[in-house]
Design a protein around this motif. Structure first.
Motif, PDB file in Angstrom:
ATOM      1  N   ASP A   2       0.840  -1.190   0.000  1.00  0.00           N
ATOM      2  CA  ASP A   2       0.000   0.000   0.000  1.00  0.00           C
ATOM      3  C   ASP A   2       0.880   1.247   0.000  1.00  0.00           C
ATOM      4  O   ASP A   2       1.441   1.635   1.019  1.00  0.00           O
ATOM      5  CB  ASP A   2      -0.902  -0.023   1.239  1.00  0.00           C
ATOM      6  CG  ASP A   2      -1.833   1.183   1.305  1.00  0.00           C
ATOM      7  OD1 ASP A   2      -1.770   2.023   0.387  1.00  0.00           O
ATOM      8  OD2 ASP A   2      -2.609   1.271   2.264  1.00  0.00           O
ATOM      9  N   GLN A   3       1.003   1.886  -1.167  1.00  0.00           N
ATOM     10  CA  GLN A   3       1.890   3.033  -1.277  1.00  0.00           C
ATOM     11  C   GLN A   3       1.375   4.260  -0.535  1.00  0.00           C
ATOM     12  O   GLN A   3       2.090   5.240  -0.370  1.00  0.00           O
ATOM     13  CB  GLN A   3       2.122   3.362  -2.753  1.00  0.00           C
ATOM     14  CG  GLN A   3       2.992   2.328  -3.457  1.00  0.00           C
ATOM     15  CD  GLN A   3       4.317   2.093  -2.751  1.00  0.00           C
ATOM     16  OE1 GLN A   3       5.097   3.006  -2.524  1.00  0.00           O
ATOM     17  NE2 GLN A   3       4.587   0.863  -2.376  1.00  0.00           N
ATOM     18  N   THR A   4       0.104   4.236  -0.075  1.00  0.00           N
ATOM     19  CA  THR A   4      -0.389   5.365   0.704  1.00  0.00           C
ATOM     20  C   THR A   4       0.385   5.500   2.001  1.00  0.00           C
ATOM     21  O   THR A   4       0.478   6.582   2.564  1.00  0.00           O
ATOM     22  CB  THR A   4      -1.884   5.212   1.032  1.00  0.00           C
ATOM     23  OG1 THR A   4      -2.083   4.018   1.807  1.00  0.00           O
ATOM     24  CG2 THR A   4      -2.705   5.134  -0.234  1.00  0.00           C
ATOM     25  N   GLN A   5       0.954   4.396   2.473  1.00  0.00           N
ATOM     26  CA  GLN A   5       1.749   4.470   3.696  1.00  0.00           C
ATOM     27  C   GLN A   5       2.982   5.352   3.472  1.00  0.00           C
ATOM     28  O   GLN A   5       3.336   6.181   4.296  1.00  0.00           O
ATOM     29  CB  GLN A   5       2.172   3.071   4.138  1.00  0.00           C
ATOM     30  CG  GLN A   5       1.011   2.112   4.379  1.00  0.00           C
ATOM     31  CD  GLN A   5       0.073   2.619   5.456  1.00  0.00           C
ATOM     32  OE1 GLN A   5       0.481   3.304   6.380  1.00  0.00           O
ATOM     33  NE2 GLN A   5      -1.199   2.293   5.322  1.00  0.00           N
ATOM     34  N   GLY A  95      10.930   4.200   8.250  1.00  0.00           N
ATOM     35  CA  GLY A  95      10.571   5.185   7.240  1.00  0.00           C
ATOM     36  C   GLY A  95      10.710   4.725   5.810  1.00  0.00           C
ATOM     37  O   GLY A  95       9.947   5.143   4.942  1.00  0.00           O
ATOM     38  N   SER A  96      11.694   3.854   5.530  1.00  0.00           N
ATOM     39  CA  SER A  96      11.937   3.419   4.161  1.00  0.00           C
ATOM     40  C   SER A  96      11.552   1.958   3.924  1.00  0.00           C
ATOM     41  O   SER A  96      11.867   1.412   2.865  1.00  0.00           O
ATOM     42  CB  SER A  96      13.413   3.635   3.800  1.00  0.00           C
ATOM     43  OG  SER A  96      13.711   5.019   3.740  1.00  0.00           O
ATOM     44  N   ILE A  97      10.868   1.349   4.867  1.00  0.00           N
ATOM     45  CA  ILE A  97      10.648  -0.085   4.743  1.00  0.00           C
ATOM     46  C   ILE A  97       9.714  -0.437   3.587  1.00  0.00           C
ATOM     47  O   ILE A  97       9.942  -1.424   2.874  1.00  0.00           O
ATOM     48  CB  ILE A  97      10.144  -0.697   6.075  1.00  0.00           C
ATOM     49  CG1 ILE A  97      10.310  -2.215   6.048  1.00  0.00           C
ATOM     50  CG2 ILE A  97       8.699  -0.284   6.392  1.00  0.00           C
ATOM     51  CD1 ILE A  97      10.179  -2.877   7.397  1.00  0.00           C
ATOM     52  N   ALA A  98       8.670   0.341   3.358  1.00  0.00           N
ATOM     53  CA  ALA A  98       7.744   0.026   2.267  1.00  0.00           C
ATOM     54  C   ALA A  98       8.459   0.077   0.929  1.00  0.00           C
ATOM     55  O   ALA A  98       8.278  -0.805   0.075  1.00  0.00           O
ATOM     56  CB  ALA A  98       6.551   0.979   2.290  1.00  0.00           C
ATOM     57  N   ALA A  99       9.295   1.104   0.727  1.00  0.00           N
ATOM     58  CA  ALA A  99      10.035   1.218  -0.529  1.00  0.00           C
ATOM     59  C   ALA A  99      11.040   0.083  -0.687  1.00  0.00           C
ATOM     60  O   ALA A  99      11.215  -0.459  -1.789  1.00  0.00           O
ATOM     61  CB  ALA A  99      10.737   2.565  -0.590  1.00  0.00           C
ATOM     62  N   LEU A 100      11.713  -0.302   0.382  1.00  0.00           N
ATOM     63  CA  LEU A 100      12.671  -1.406   0.314  1.00  0.00           C
ATOM     64  C   LEU A 100      11.971  -2.722  -0.021  1.00  0.00           C
ATOM     65  O   LEU A 100      12.487  -3.538  -0.802  1.00  0.00           O
ATOM     66  CB  LEU A 100      13.431  -1.526   1.631  1.00  0.00           C
ATOM     67  CG  LEU A 100      14.397  -0.384   1.947  1.00  0.00           C
ATOM     68  CD1 LEU A 100      14.918  -0.505   3.378  1.00  0.00           C
ATOM     69  CD2 LEU A 100      15.572  -0.357   0.967  1.00  0.00           C
ATOM     70  N   ASP A 149       1.235  -0.475   7.074  1.00  0.00           N
ATOM     71  CA  ASP A 149       0.699  -1.803   6.802  1.00  0.00           C
ATOM     72  C   ASP A 149       1.686  -2.589   5.943  1.00  0.00           C
ATOM     73  O   ASP A 149       1.733  -2.447   4.722  1.00  0.00           O
ATOM     74  CB  ASP A 149      -0.655  -1.707   6.098  1.00  0.00           C
ATOM     75  CG  ASP A 149      -1.329  -3.070   5.974  1.00  0.00           C
ATOM     76  OD1 ASP A 149      -0.706  -4.088   6.380  1.00  0.00           O
ATOM     77  OD2 ASP A 149      -2.466  -3.134   5.483  1.00  0.00           O
ATOM     78  N   ILE A 150       2.503  -3.403   6.618  1.00  0.00           N
ATOM     79  CA  ILE A 150       3.415  -4.315   5.913  1.00  0.00           C
ATOM     80  C   ILE A 150       3.032  -5.750   6.282  1.00  0.00           C
ATOM     81  O   ILE A 150       3.887  -6.617   6.426  1.00  0.00           O
ATOM     82  CB  ILE A 150       4.890  -4.012   6.246  1.00  0.00           C
ATOM     83  CG1 ILE A 150       5.137  -3.992   7.767  1.00  0.00           C
ATOM     84  CG2 ILE A 150       5.327  -2.689   5.620  1.00  0.00           C
ATOM     85  CD1 ILE A 150       6.606  -3.983   8.143  1.00  0.00           C
ATOM     86  N   SER A 151       1.732  -5.974   6.423  1.00  0.00           N
ATOM     87  CA  SER A 151       1.239  -7.276   6.888  1.00  0.00           C
ATOM     88  C   SER A 151       1.624  -8.414   5.958  1.00  0.00           C
ATOM     89  O   SER A 151       1.685  -9.571   6.394  1.00  0.00           O
ATOM     90  CB  SER A 151      -0.276  -7.227   7.074  1.00  0.00           C
ATOM     91  OG  SER A 151      -0.923  -6.736   5.925  1.00  0.00           O
ATOM     92  N   ALA A 152       1.914  -8.126   4.697  1.00  0.00           N
ATOM     93  CA  ALA A 152       2.319  -9.184   3.778  1.00  0.00           C
ATOM     94  C   ALA A 152       3.712  -9.718   4.091  1.00  0.00           C
ATOM     95  O   ALA A 152       4.080 -10.809   3.634  1.00  0.00           O
ATOM     96  CB  ALA A 152       2.271  -8.666   2.340  1.00  0.00           C
TER      97      ALA A 152
END
Length: 282
Positions: A2-5, A95-100, A149-152
């Motif tokens: 979810d890129q909204t995060q 802070g950068s976990i979704a992008a990583l 939300d990094i539930s995946a």
């Protein structure tokens, strides 16, 4: 993902950098501390012996490319971590976990009590500007406090204290700063990765953050919500008698300076660490 995060982080006010930003140091051959603006992340793994390593925390928002470049310089162009371990989920540590995770299909581990903030179910309490006169504390209500939300990818750490892909290390639950905050300890050489259970800079002071003035300090006051638990966590870590500590903020500290500083923090916690007033005090 979810890129909204990520967009929430992108649109948020973020604190300034420090003179240590972009600098990494191998505190021992297999523990590498890297400063991203005002926060430290850690690589655990010896590049002269193995291509495998673990990443502890993921730094500030908008830092994914910088973090990947740092990893490539240390472990090679194709290197990715075996896993990510989170000490906790505040914005400067995830802070950068979704992008990583857009590029890395790897597991993320955190304490079970931190999962609501990492699966989109809860937000953290906002920063309290009344805990200290320092400018960082005064700016803290402007910092991001939303969960992600990094539930995946995220899963709970084992209750037995073992840490995936980190043999010899033990996970220690050190709540107070957040409910599921953890620290990591290796008894063999008494190295501690403390997260924000305590830090080695007065994080509330903008000047001391910018200059990285080294001093033992309690957890960042503006985000700490349970001071009794925070005190018990500092006592627990001091009792381990660490010889070297890498904290979430500030320069790594070792030897007598660390041991005497930690002991003094335990003995004077209410005066040194706990605010006299604030929304999360008592």
């Amino acid at each position: 993902m979810d890129q909204t995060q990520d967009s929430k982080f992108e649109d948020s006010f973020l604190p300034m950098s420090s003179i240590g930003s972009g600098i990494g140091v191998a505190v021992v051959p297999d523990v590498y501390c890297y400063t991203d603006q005002i926060v430290n992340l850690v690589l655990v793994g010896n590049p002269s012996e193995t291509s495998e390593f673990v990443l502890i925390d993921t730094g500030m928002p908008k830092s994914a490319e910088q973090i990947k470049n740092m990893i490539h310089k240390r472990f090679g162009e194709s290197a990715i971590p075996k896993a990510i371990i989170l000490t906790h989920g505040h914005f400067d540590h995830v802070g950068s976990i979704a992008a990583l995770l857009e590029d890395w299909d790897i597991p993320v581990y955190a304490h079970e009590q931190e999962l609501p903030f990492l699966t989109g179910k809860e937000d953290y309490p906002p920063g309290d500007p009344n805990v200290d006169s320092g400018l960082v504390a005064k700016m803290s209500p402007l910092f991001p406090n939303h969960g992600i939300d990094i539930s995946a990818h995220v899963q709970p750490l084992s209750s037995d204290g073992t840490v995936p892909n980190m043999p010899g290390w033990k996970c220690i639950h050190t709540p107070g700063h957040t409910p599921g905050h953890i620290s990591l300890f290796r008894e063999q050489d008494r190295i501690l990765i403390a997260g924000d259970a305590f830090v080695t800079v007065k994080q509330e002071s903008l000047y001391k953050v910018l200059t990285q003035t080294q001093e033992i300090s309690g957890p960042p006051r503006y985000y700490t919500t349970d001071w009794e638990a925070a005190y018990e966590s500092v006592k627990k870590l001091e009792a381990l008698k660490p010889q070297l500590a890498v904290t979430g903020h500030g320069v790594p500290m070792s030897g007598k300076e660390l041991s005497t500083g930690l002991q003094y923090l335990v003995e004077h916690f209410n005066e040194m660490a706990k605010p006299e007033s604030g929304k999360y005090v008592n």
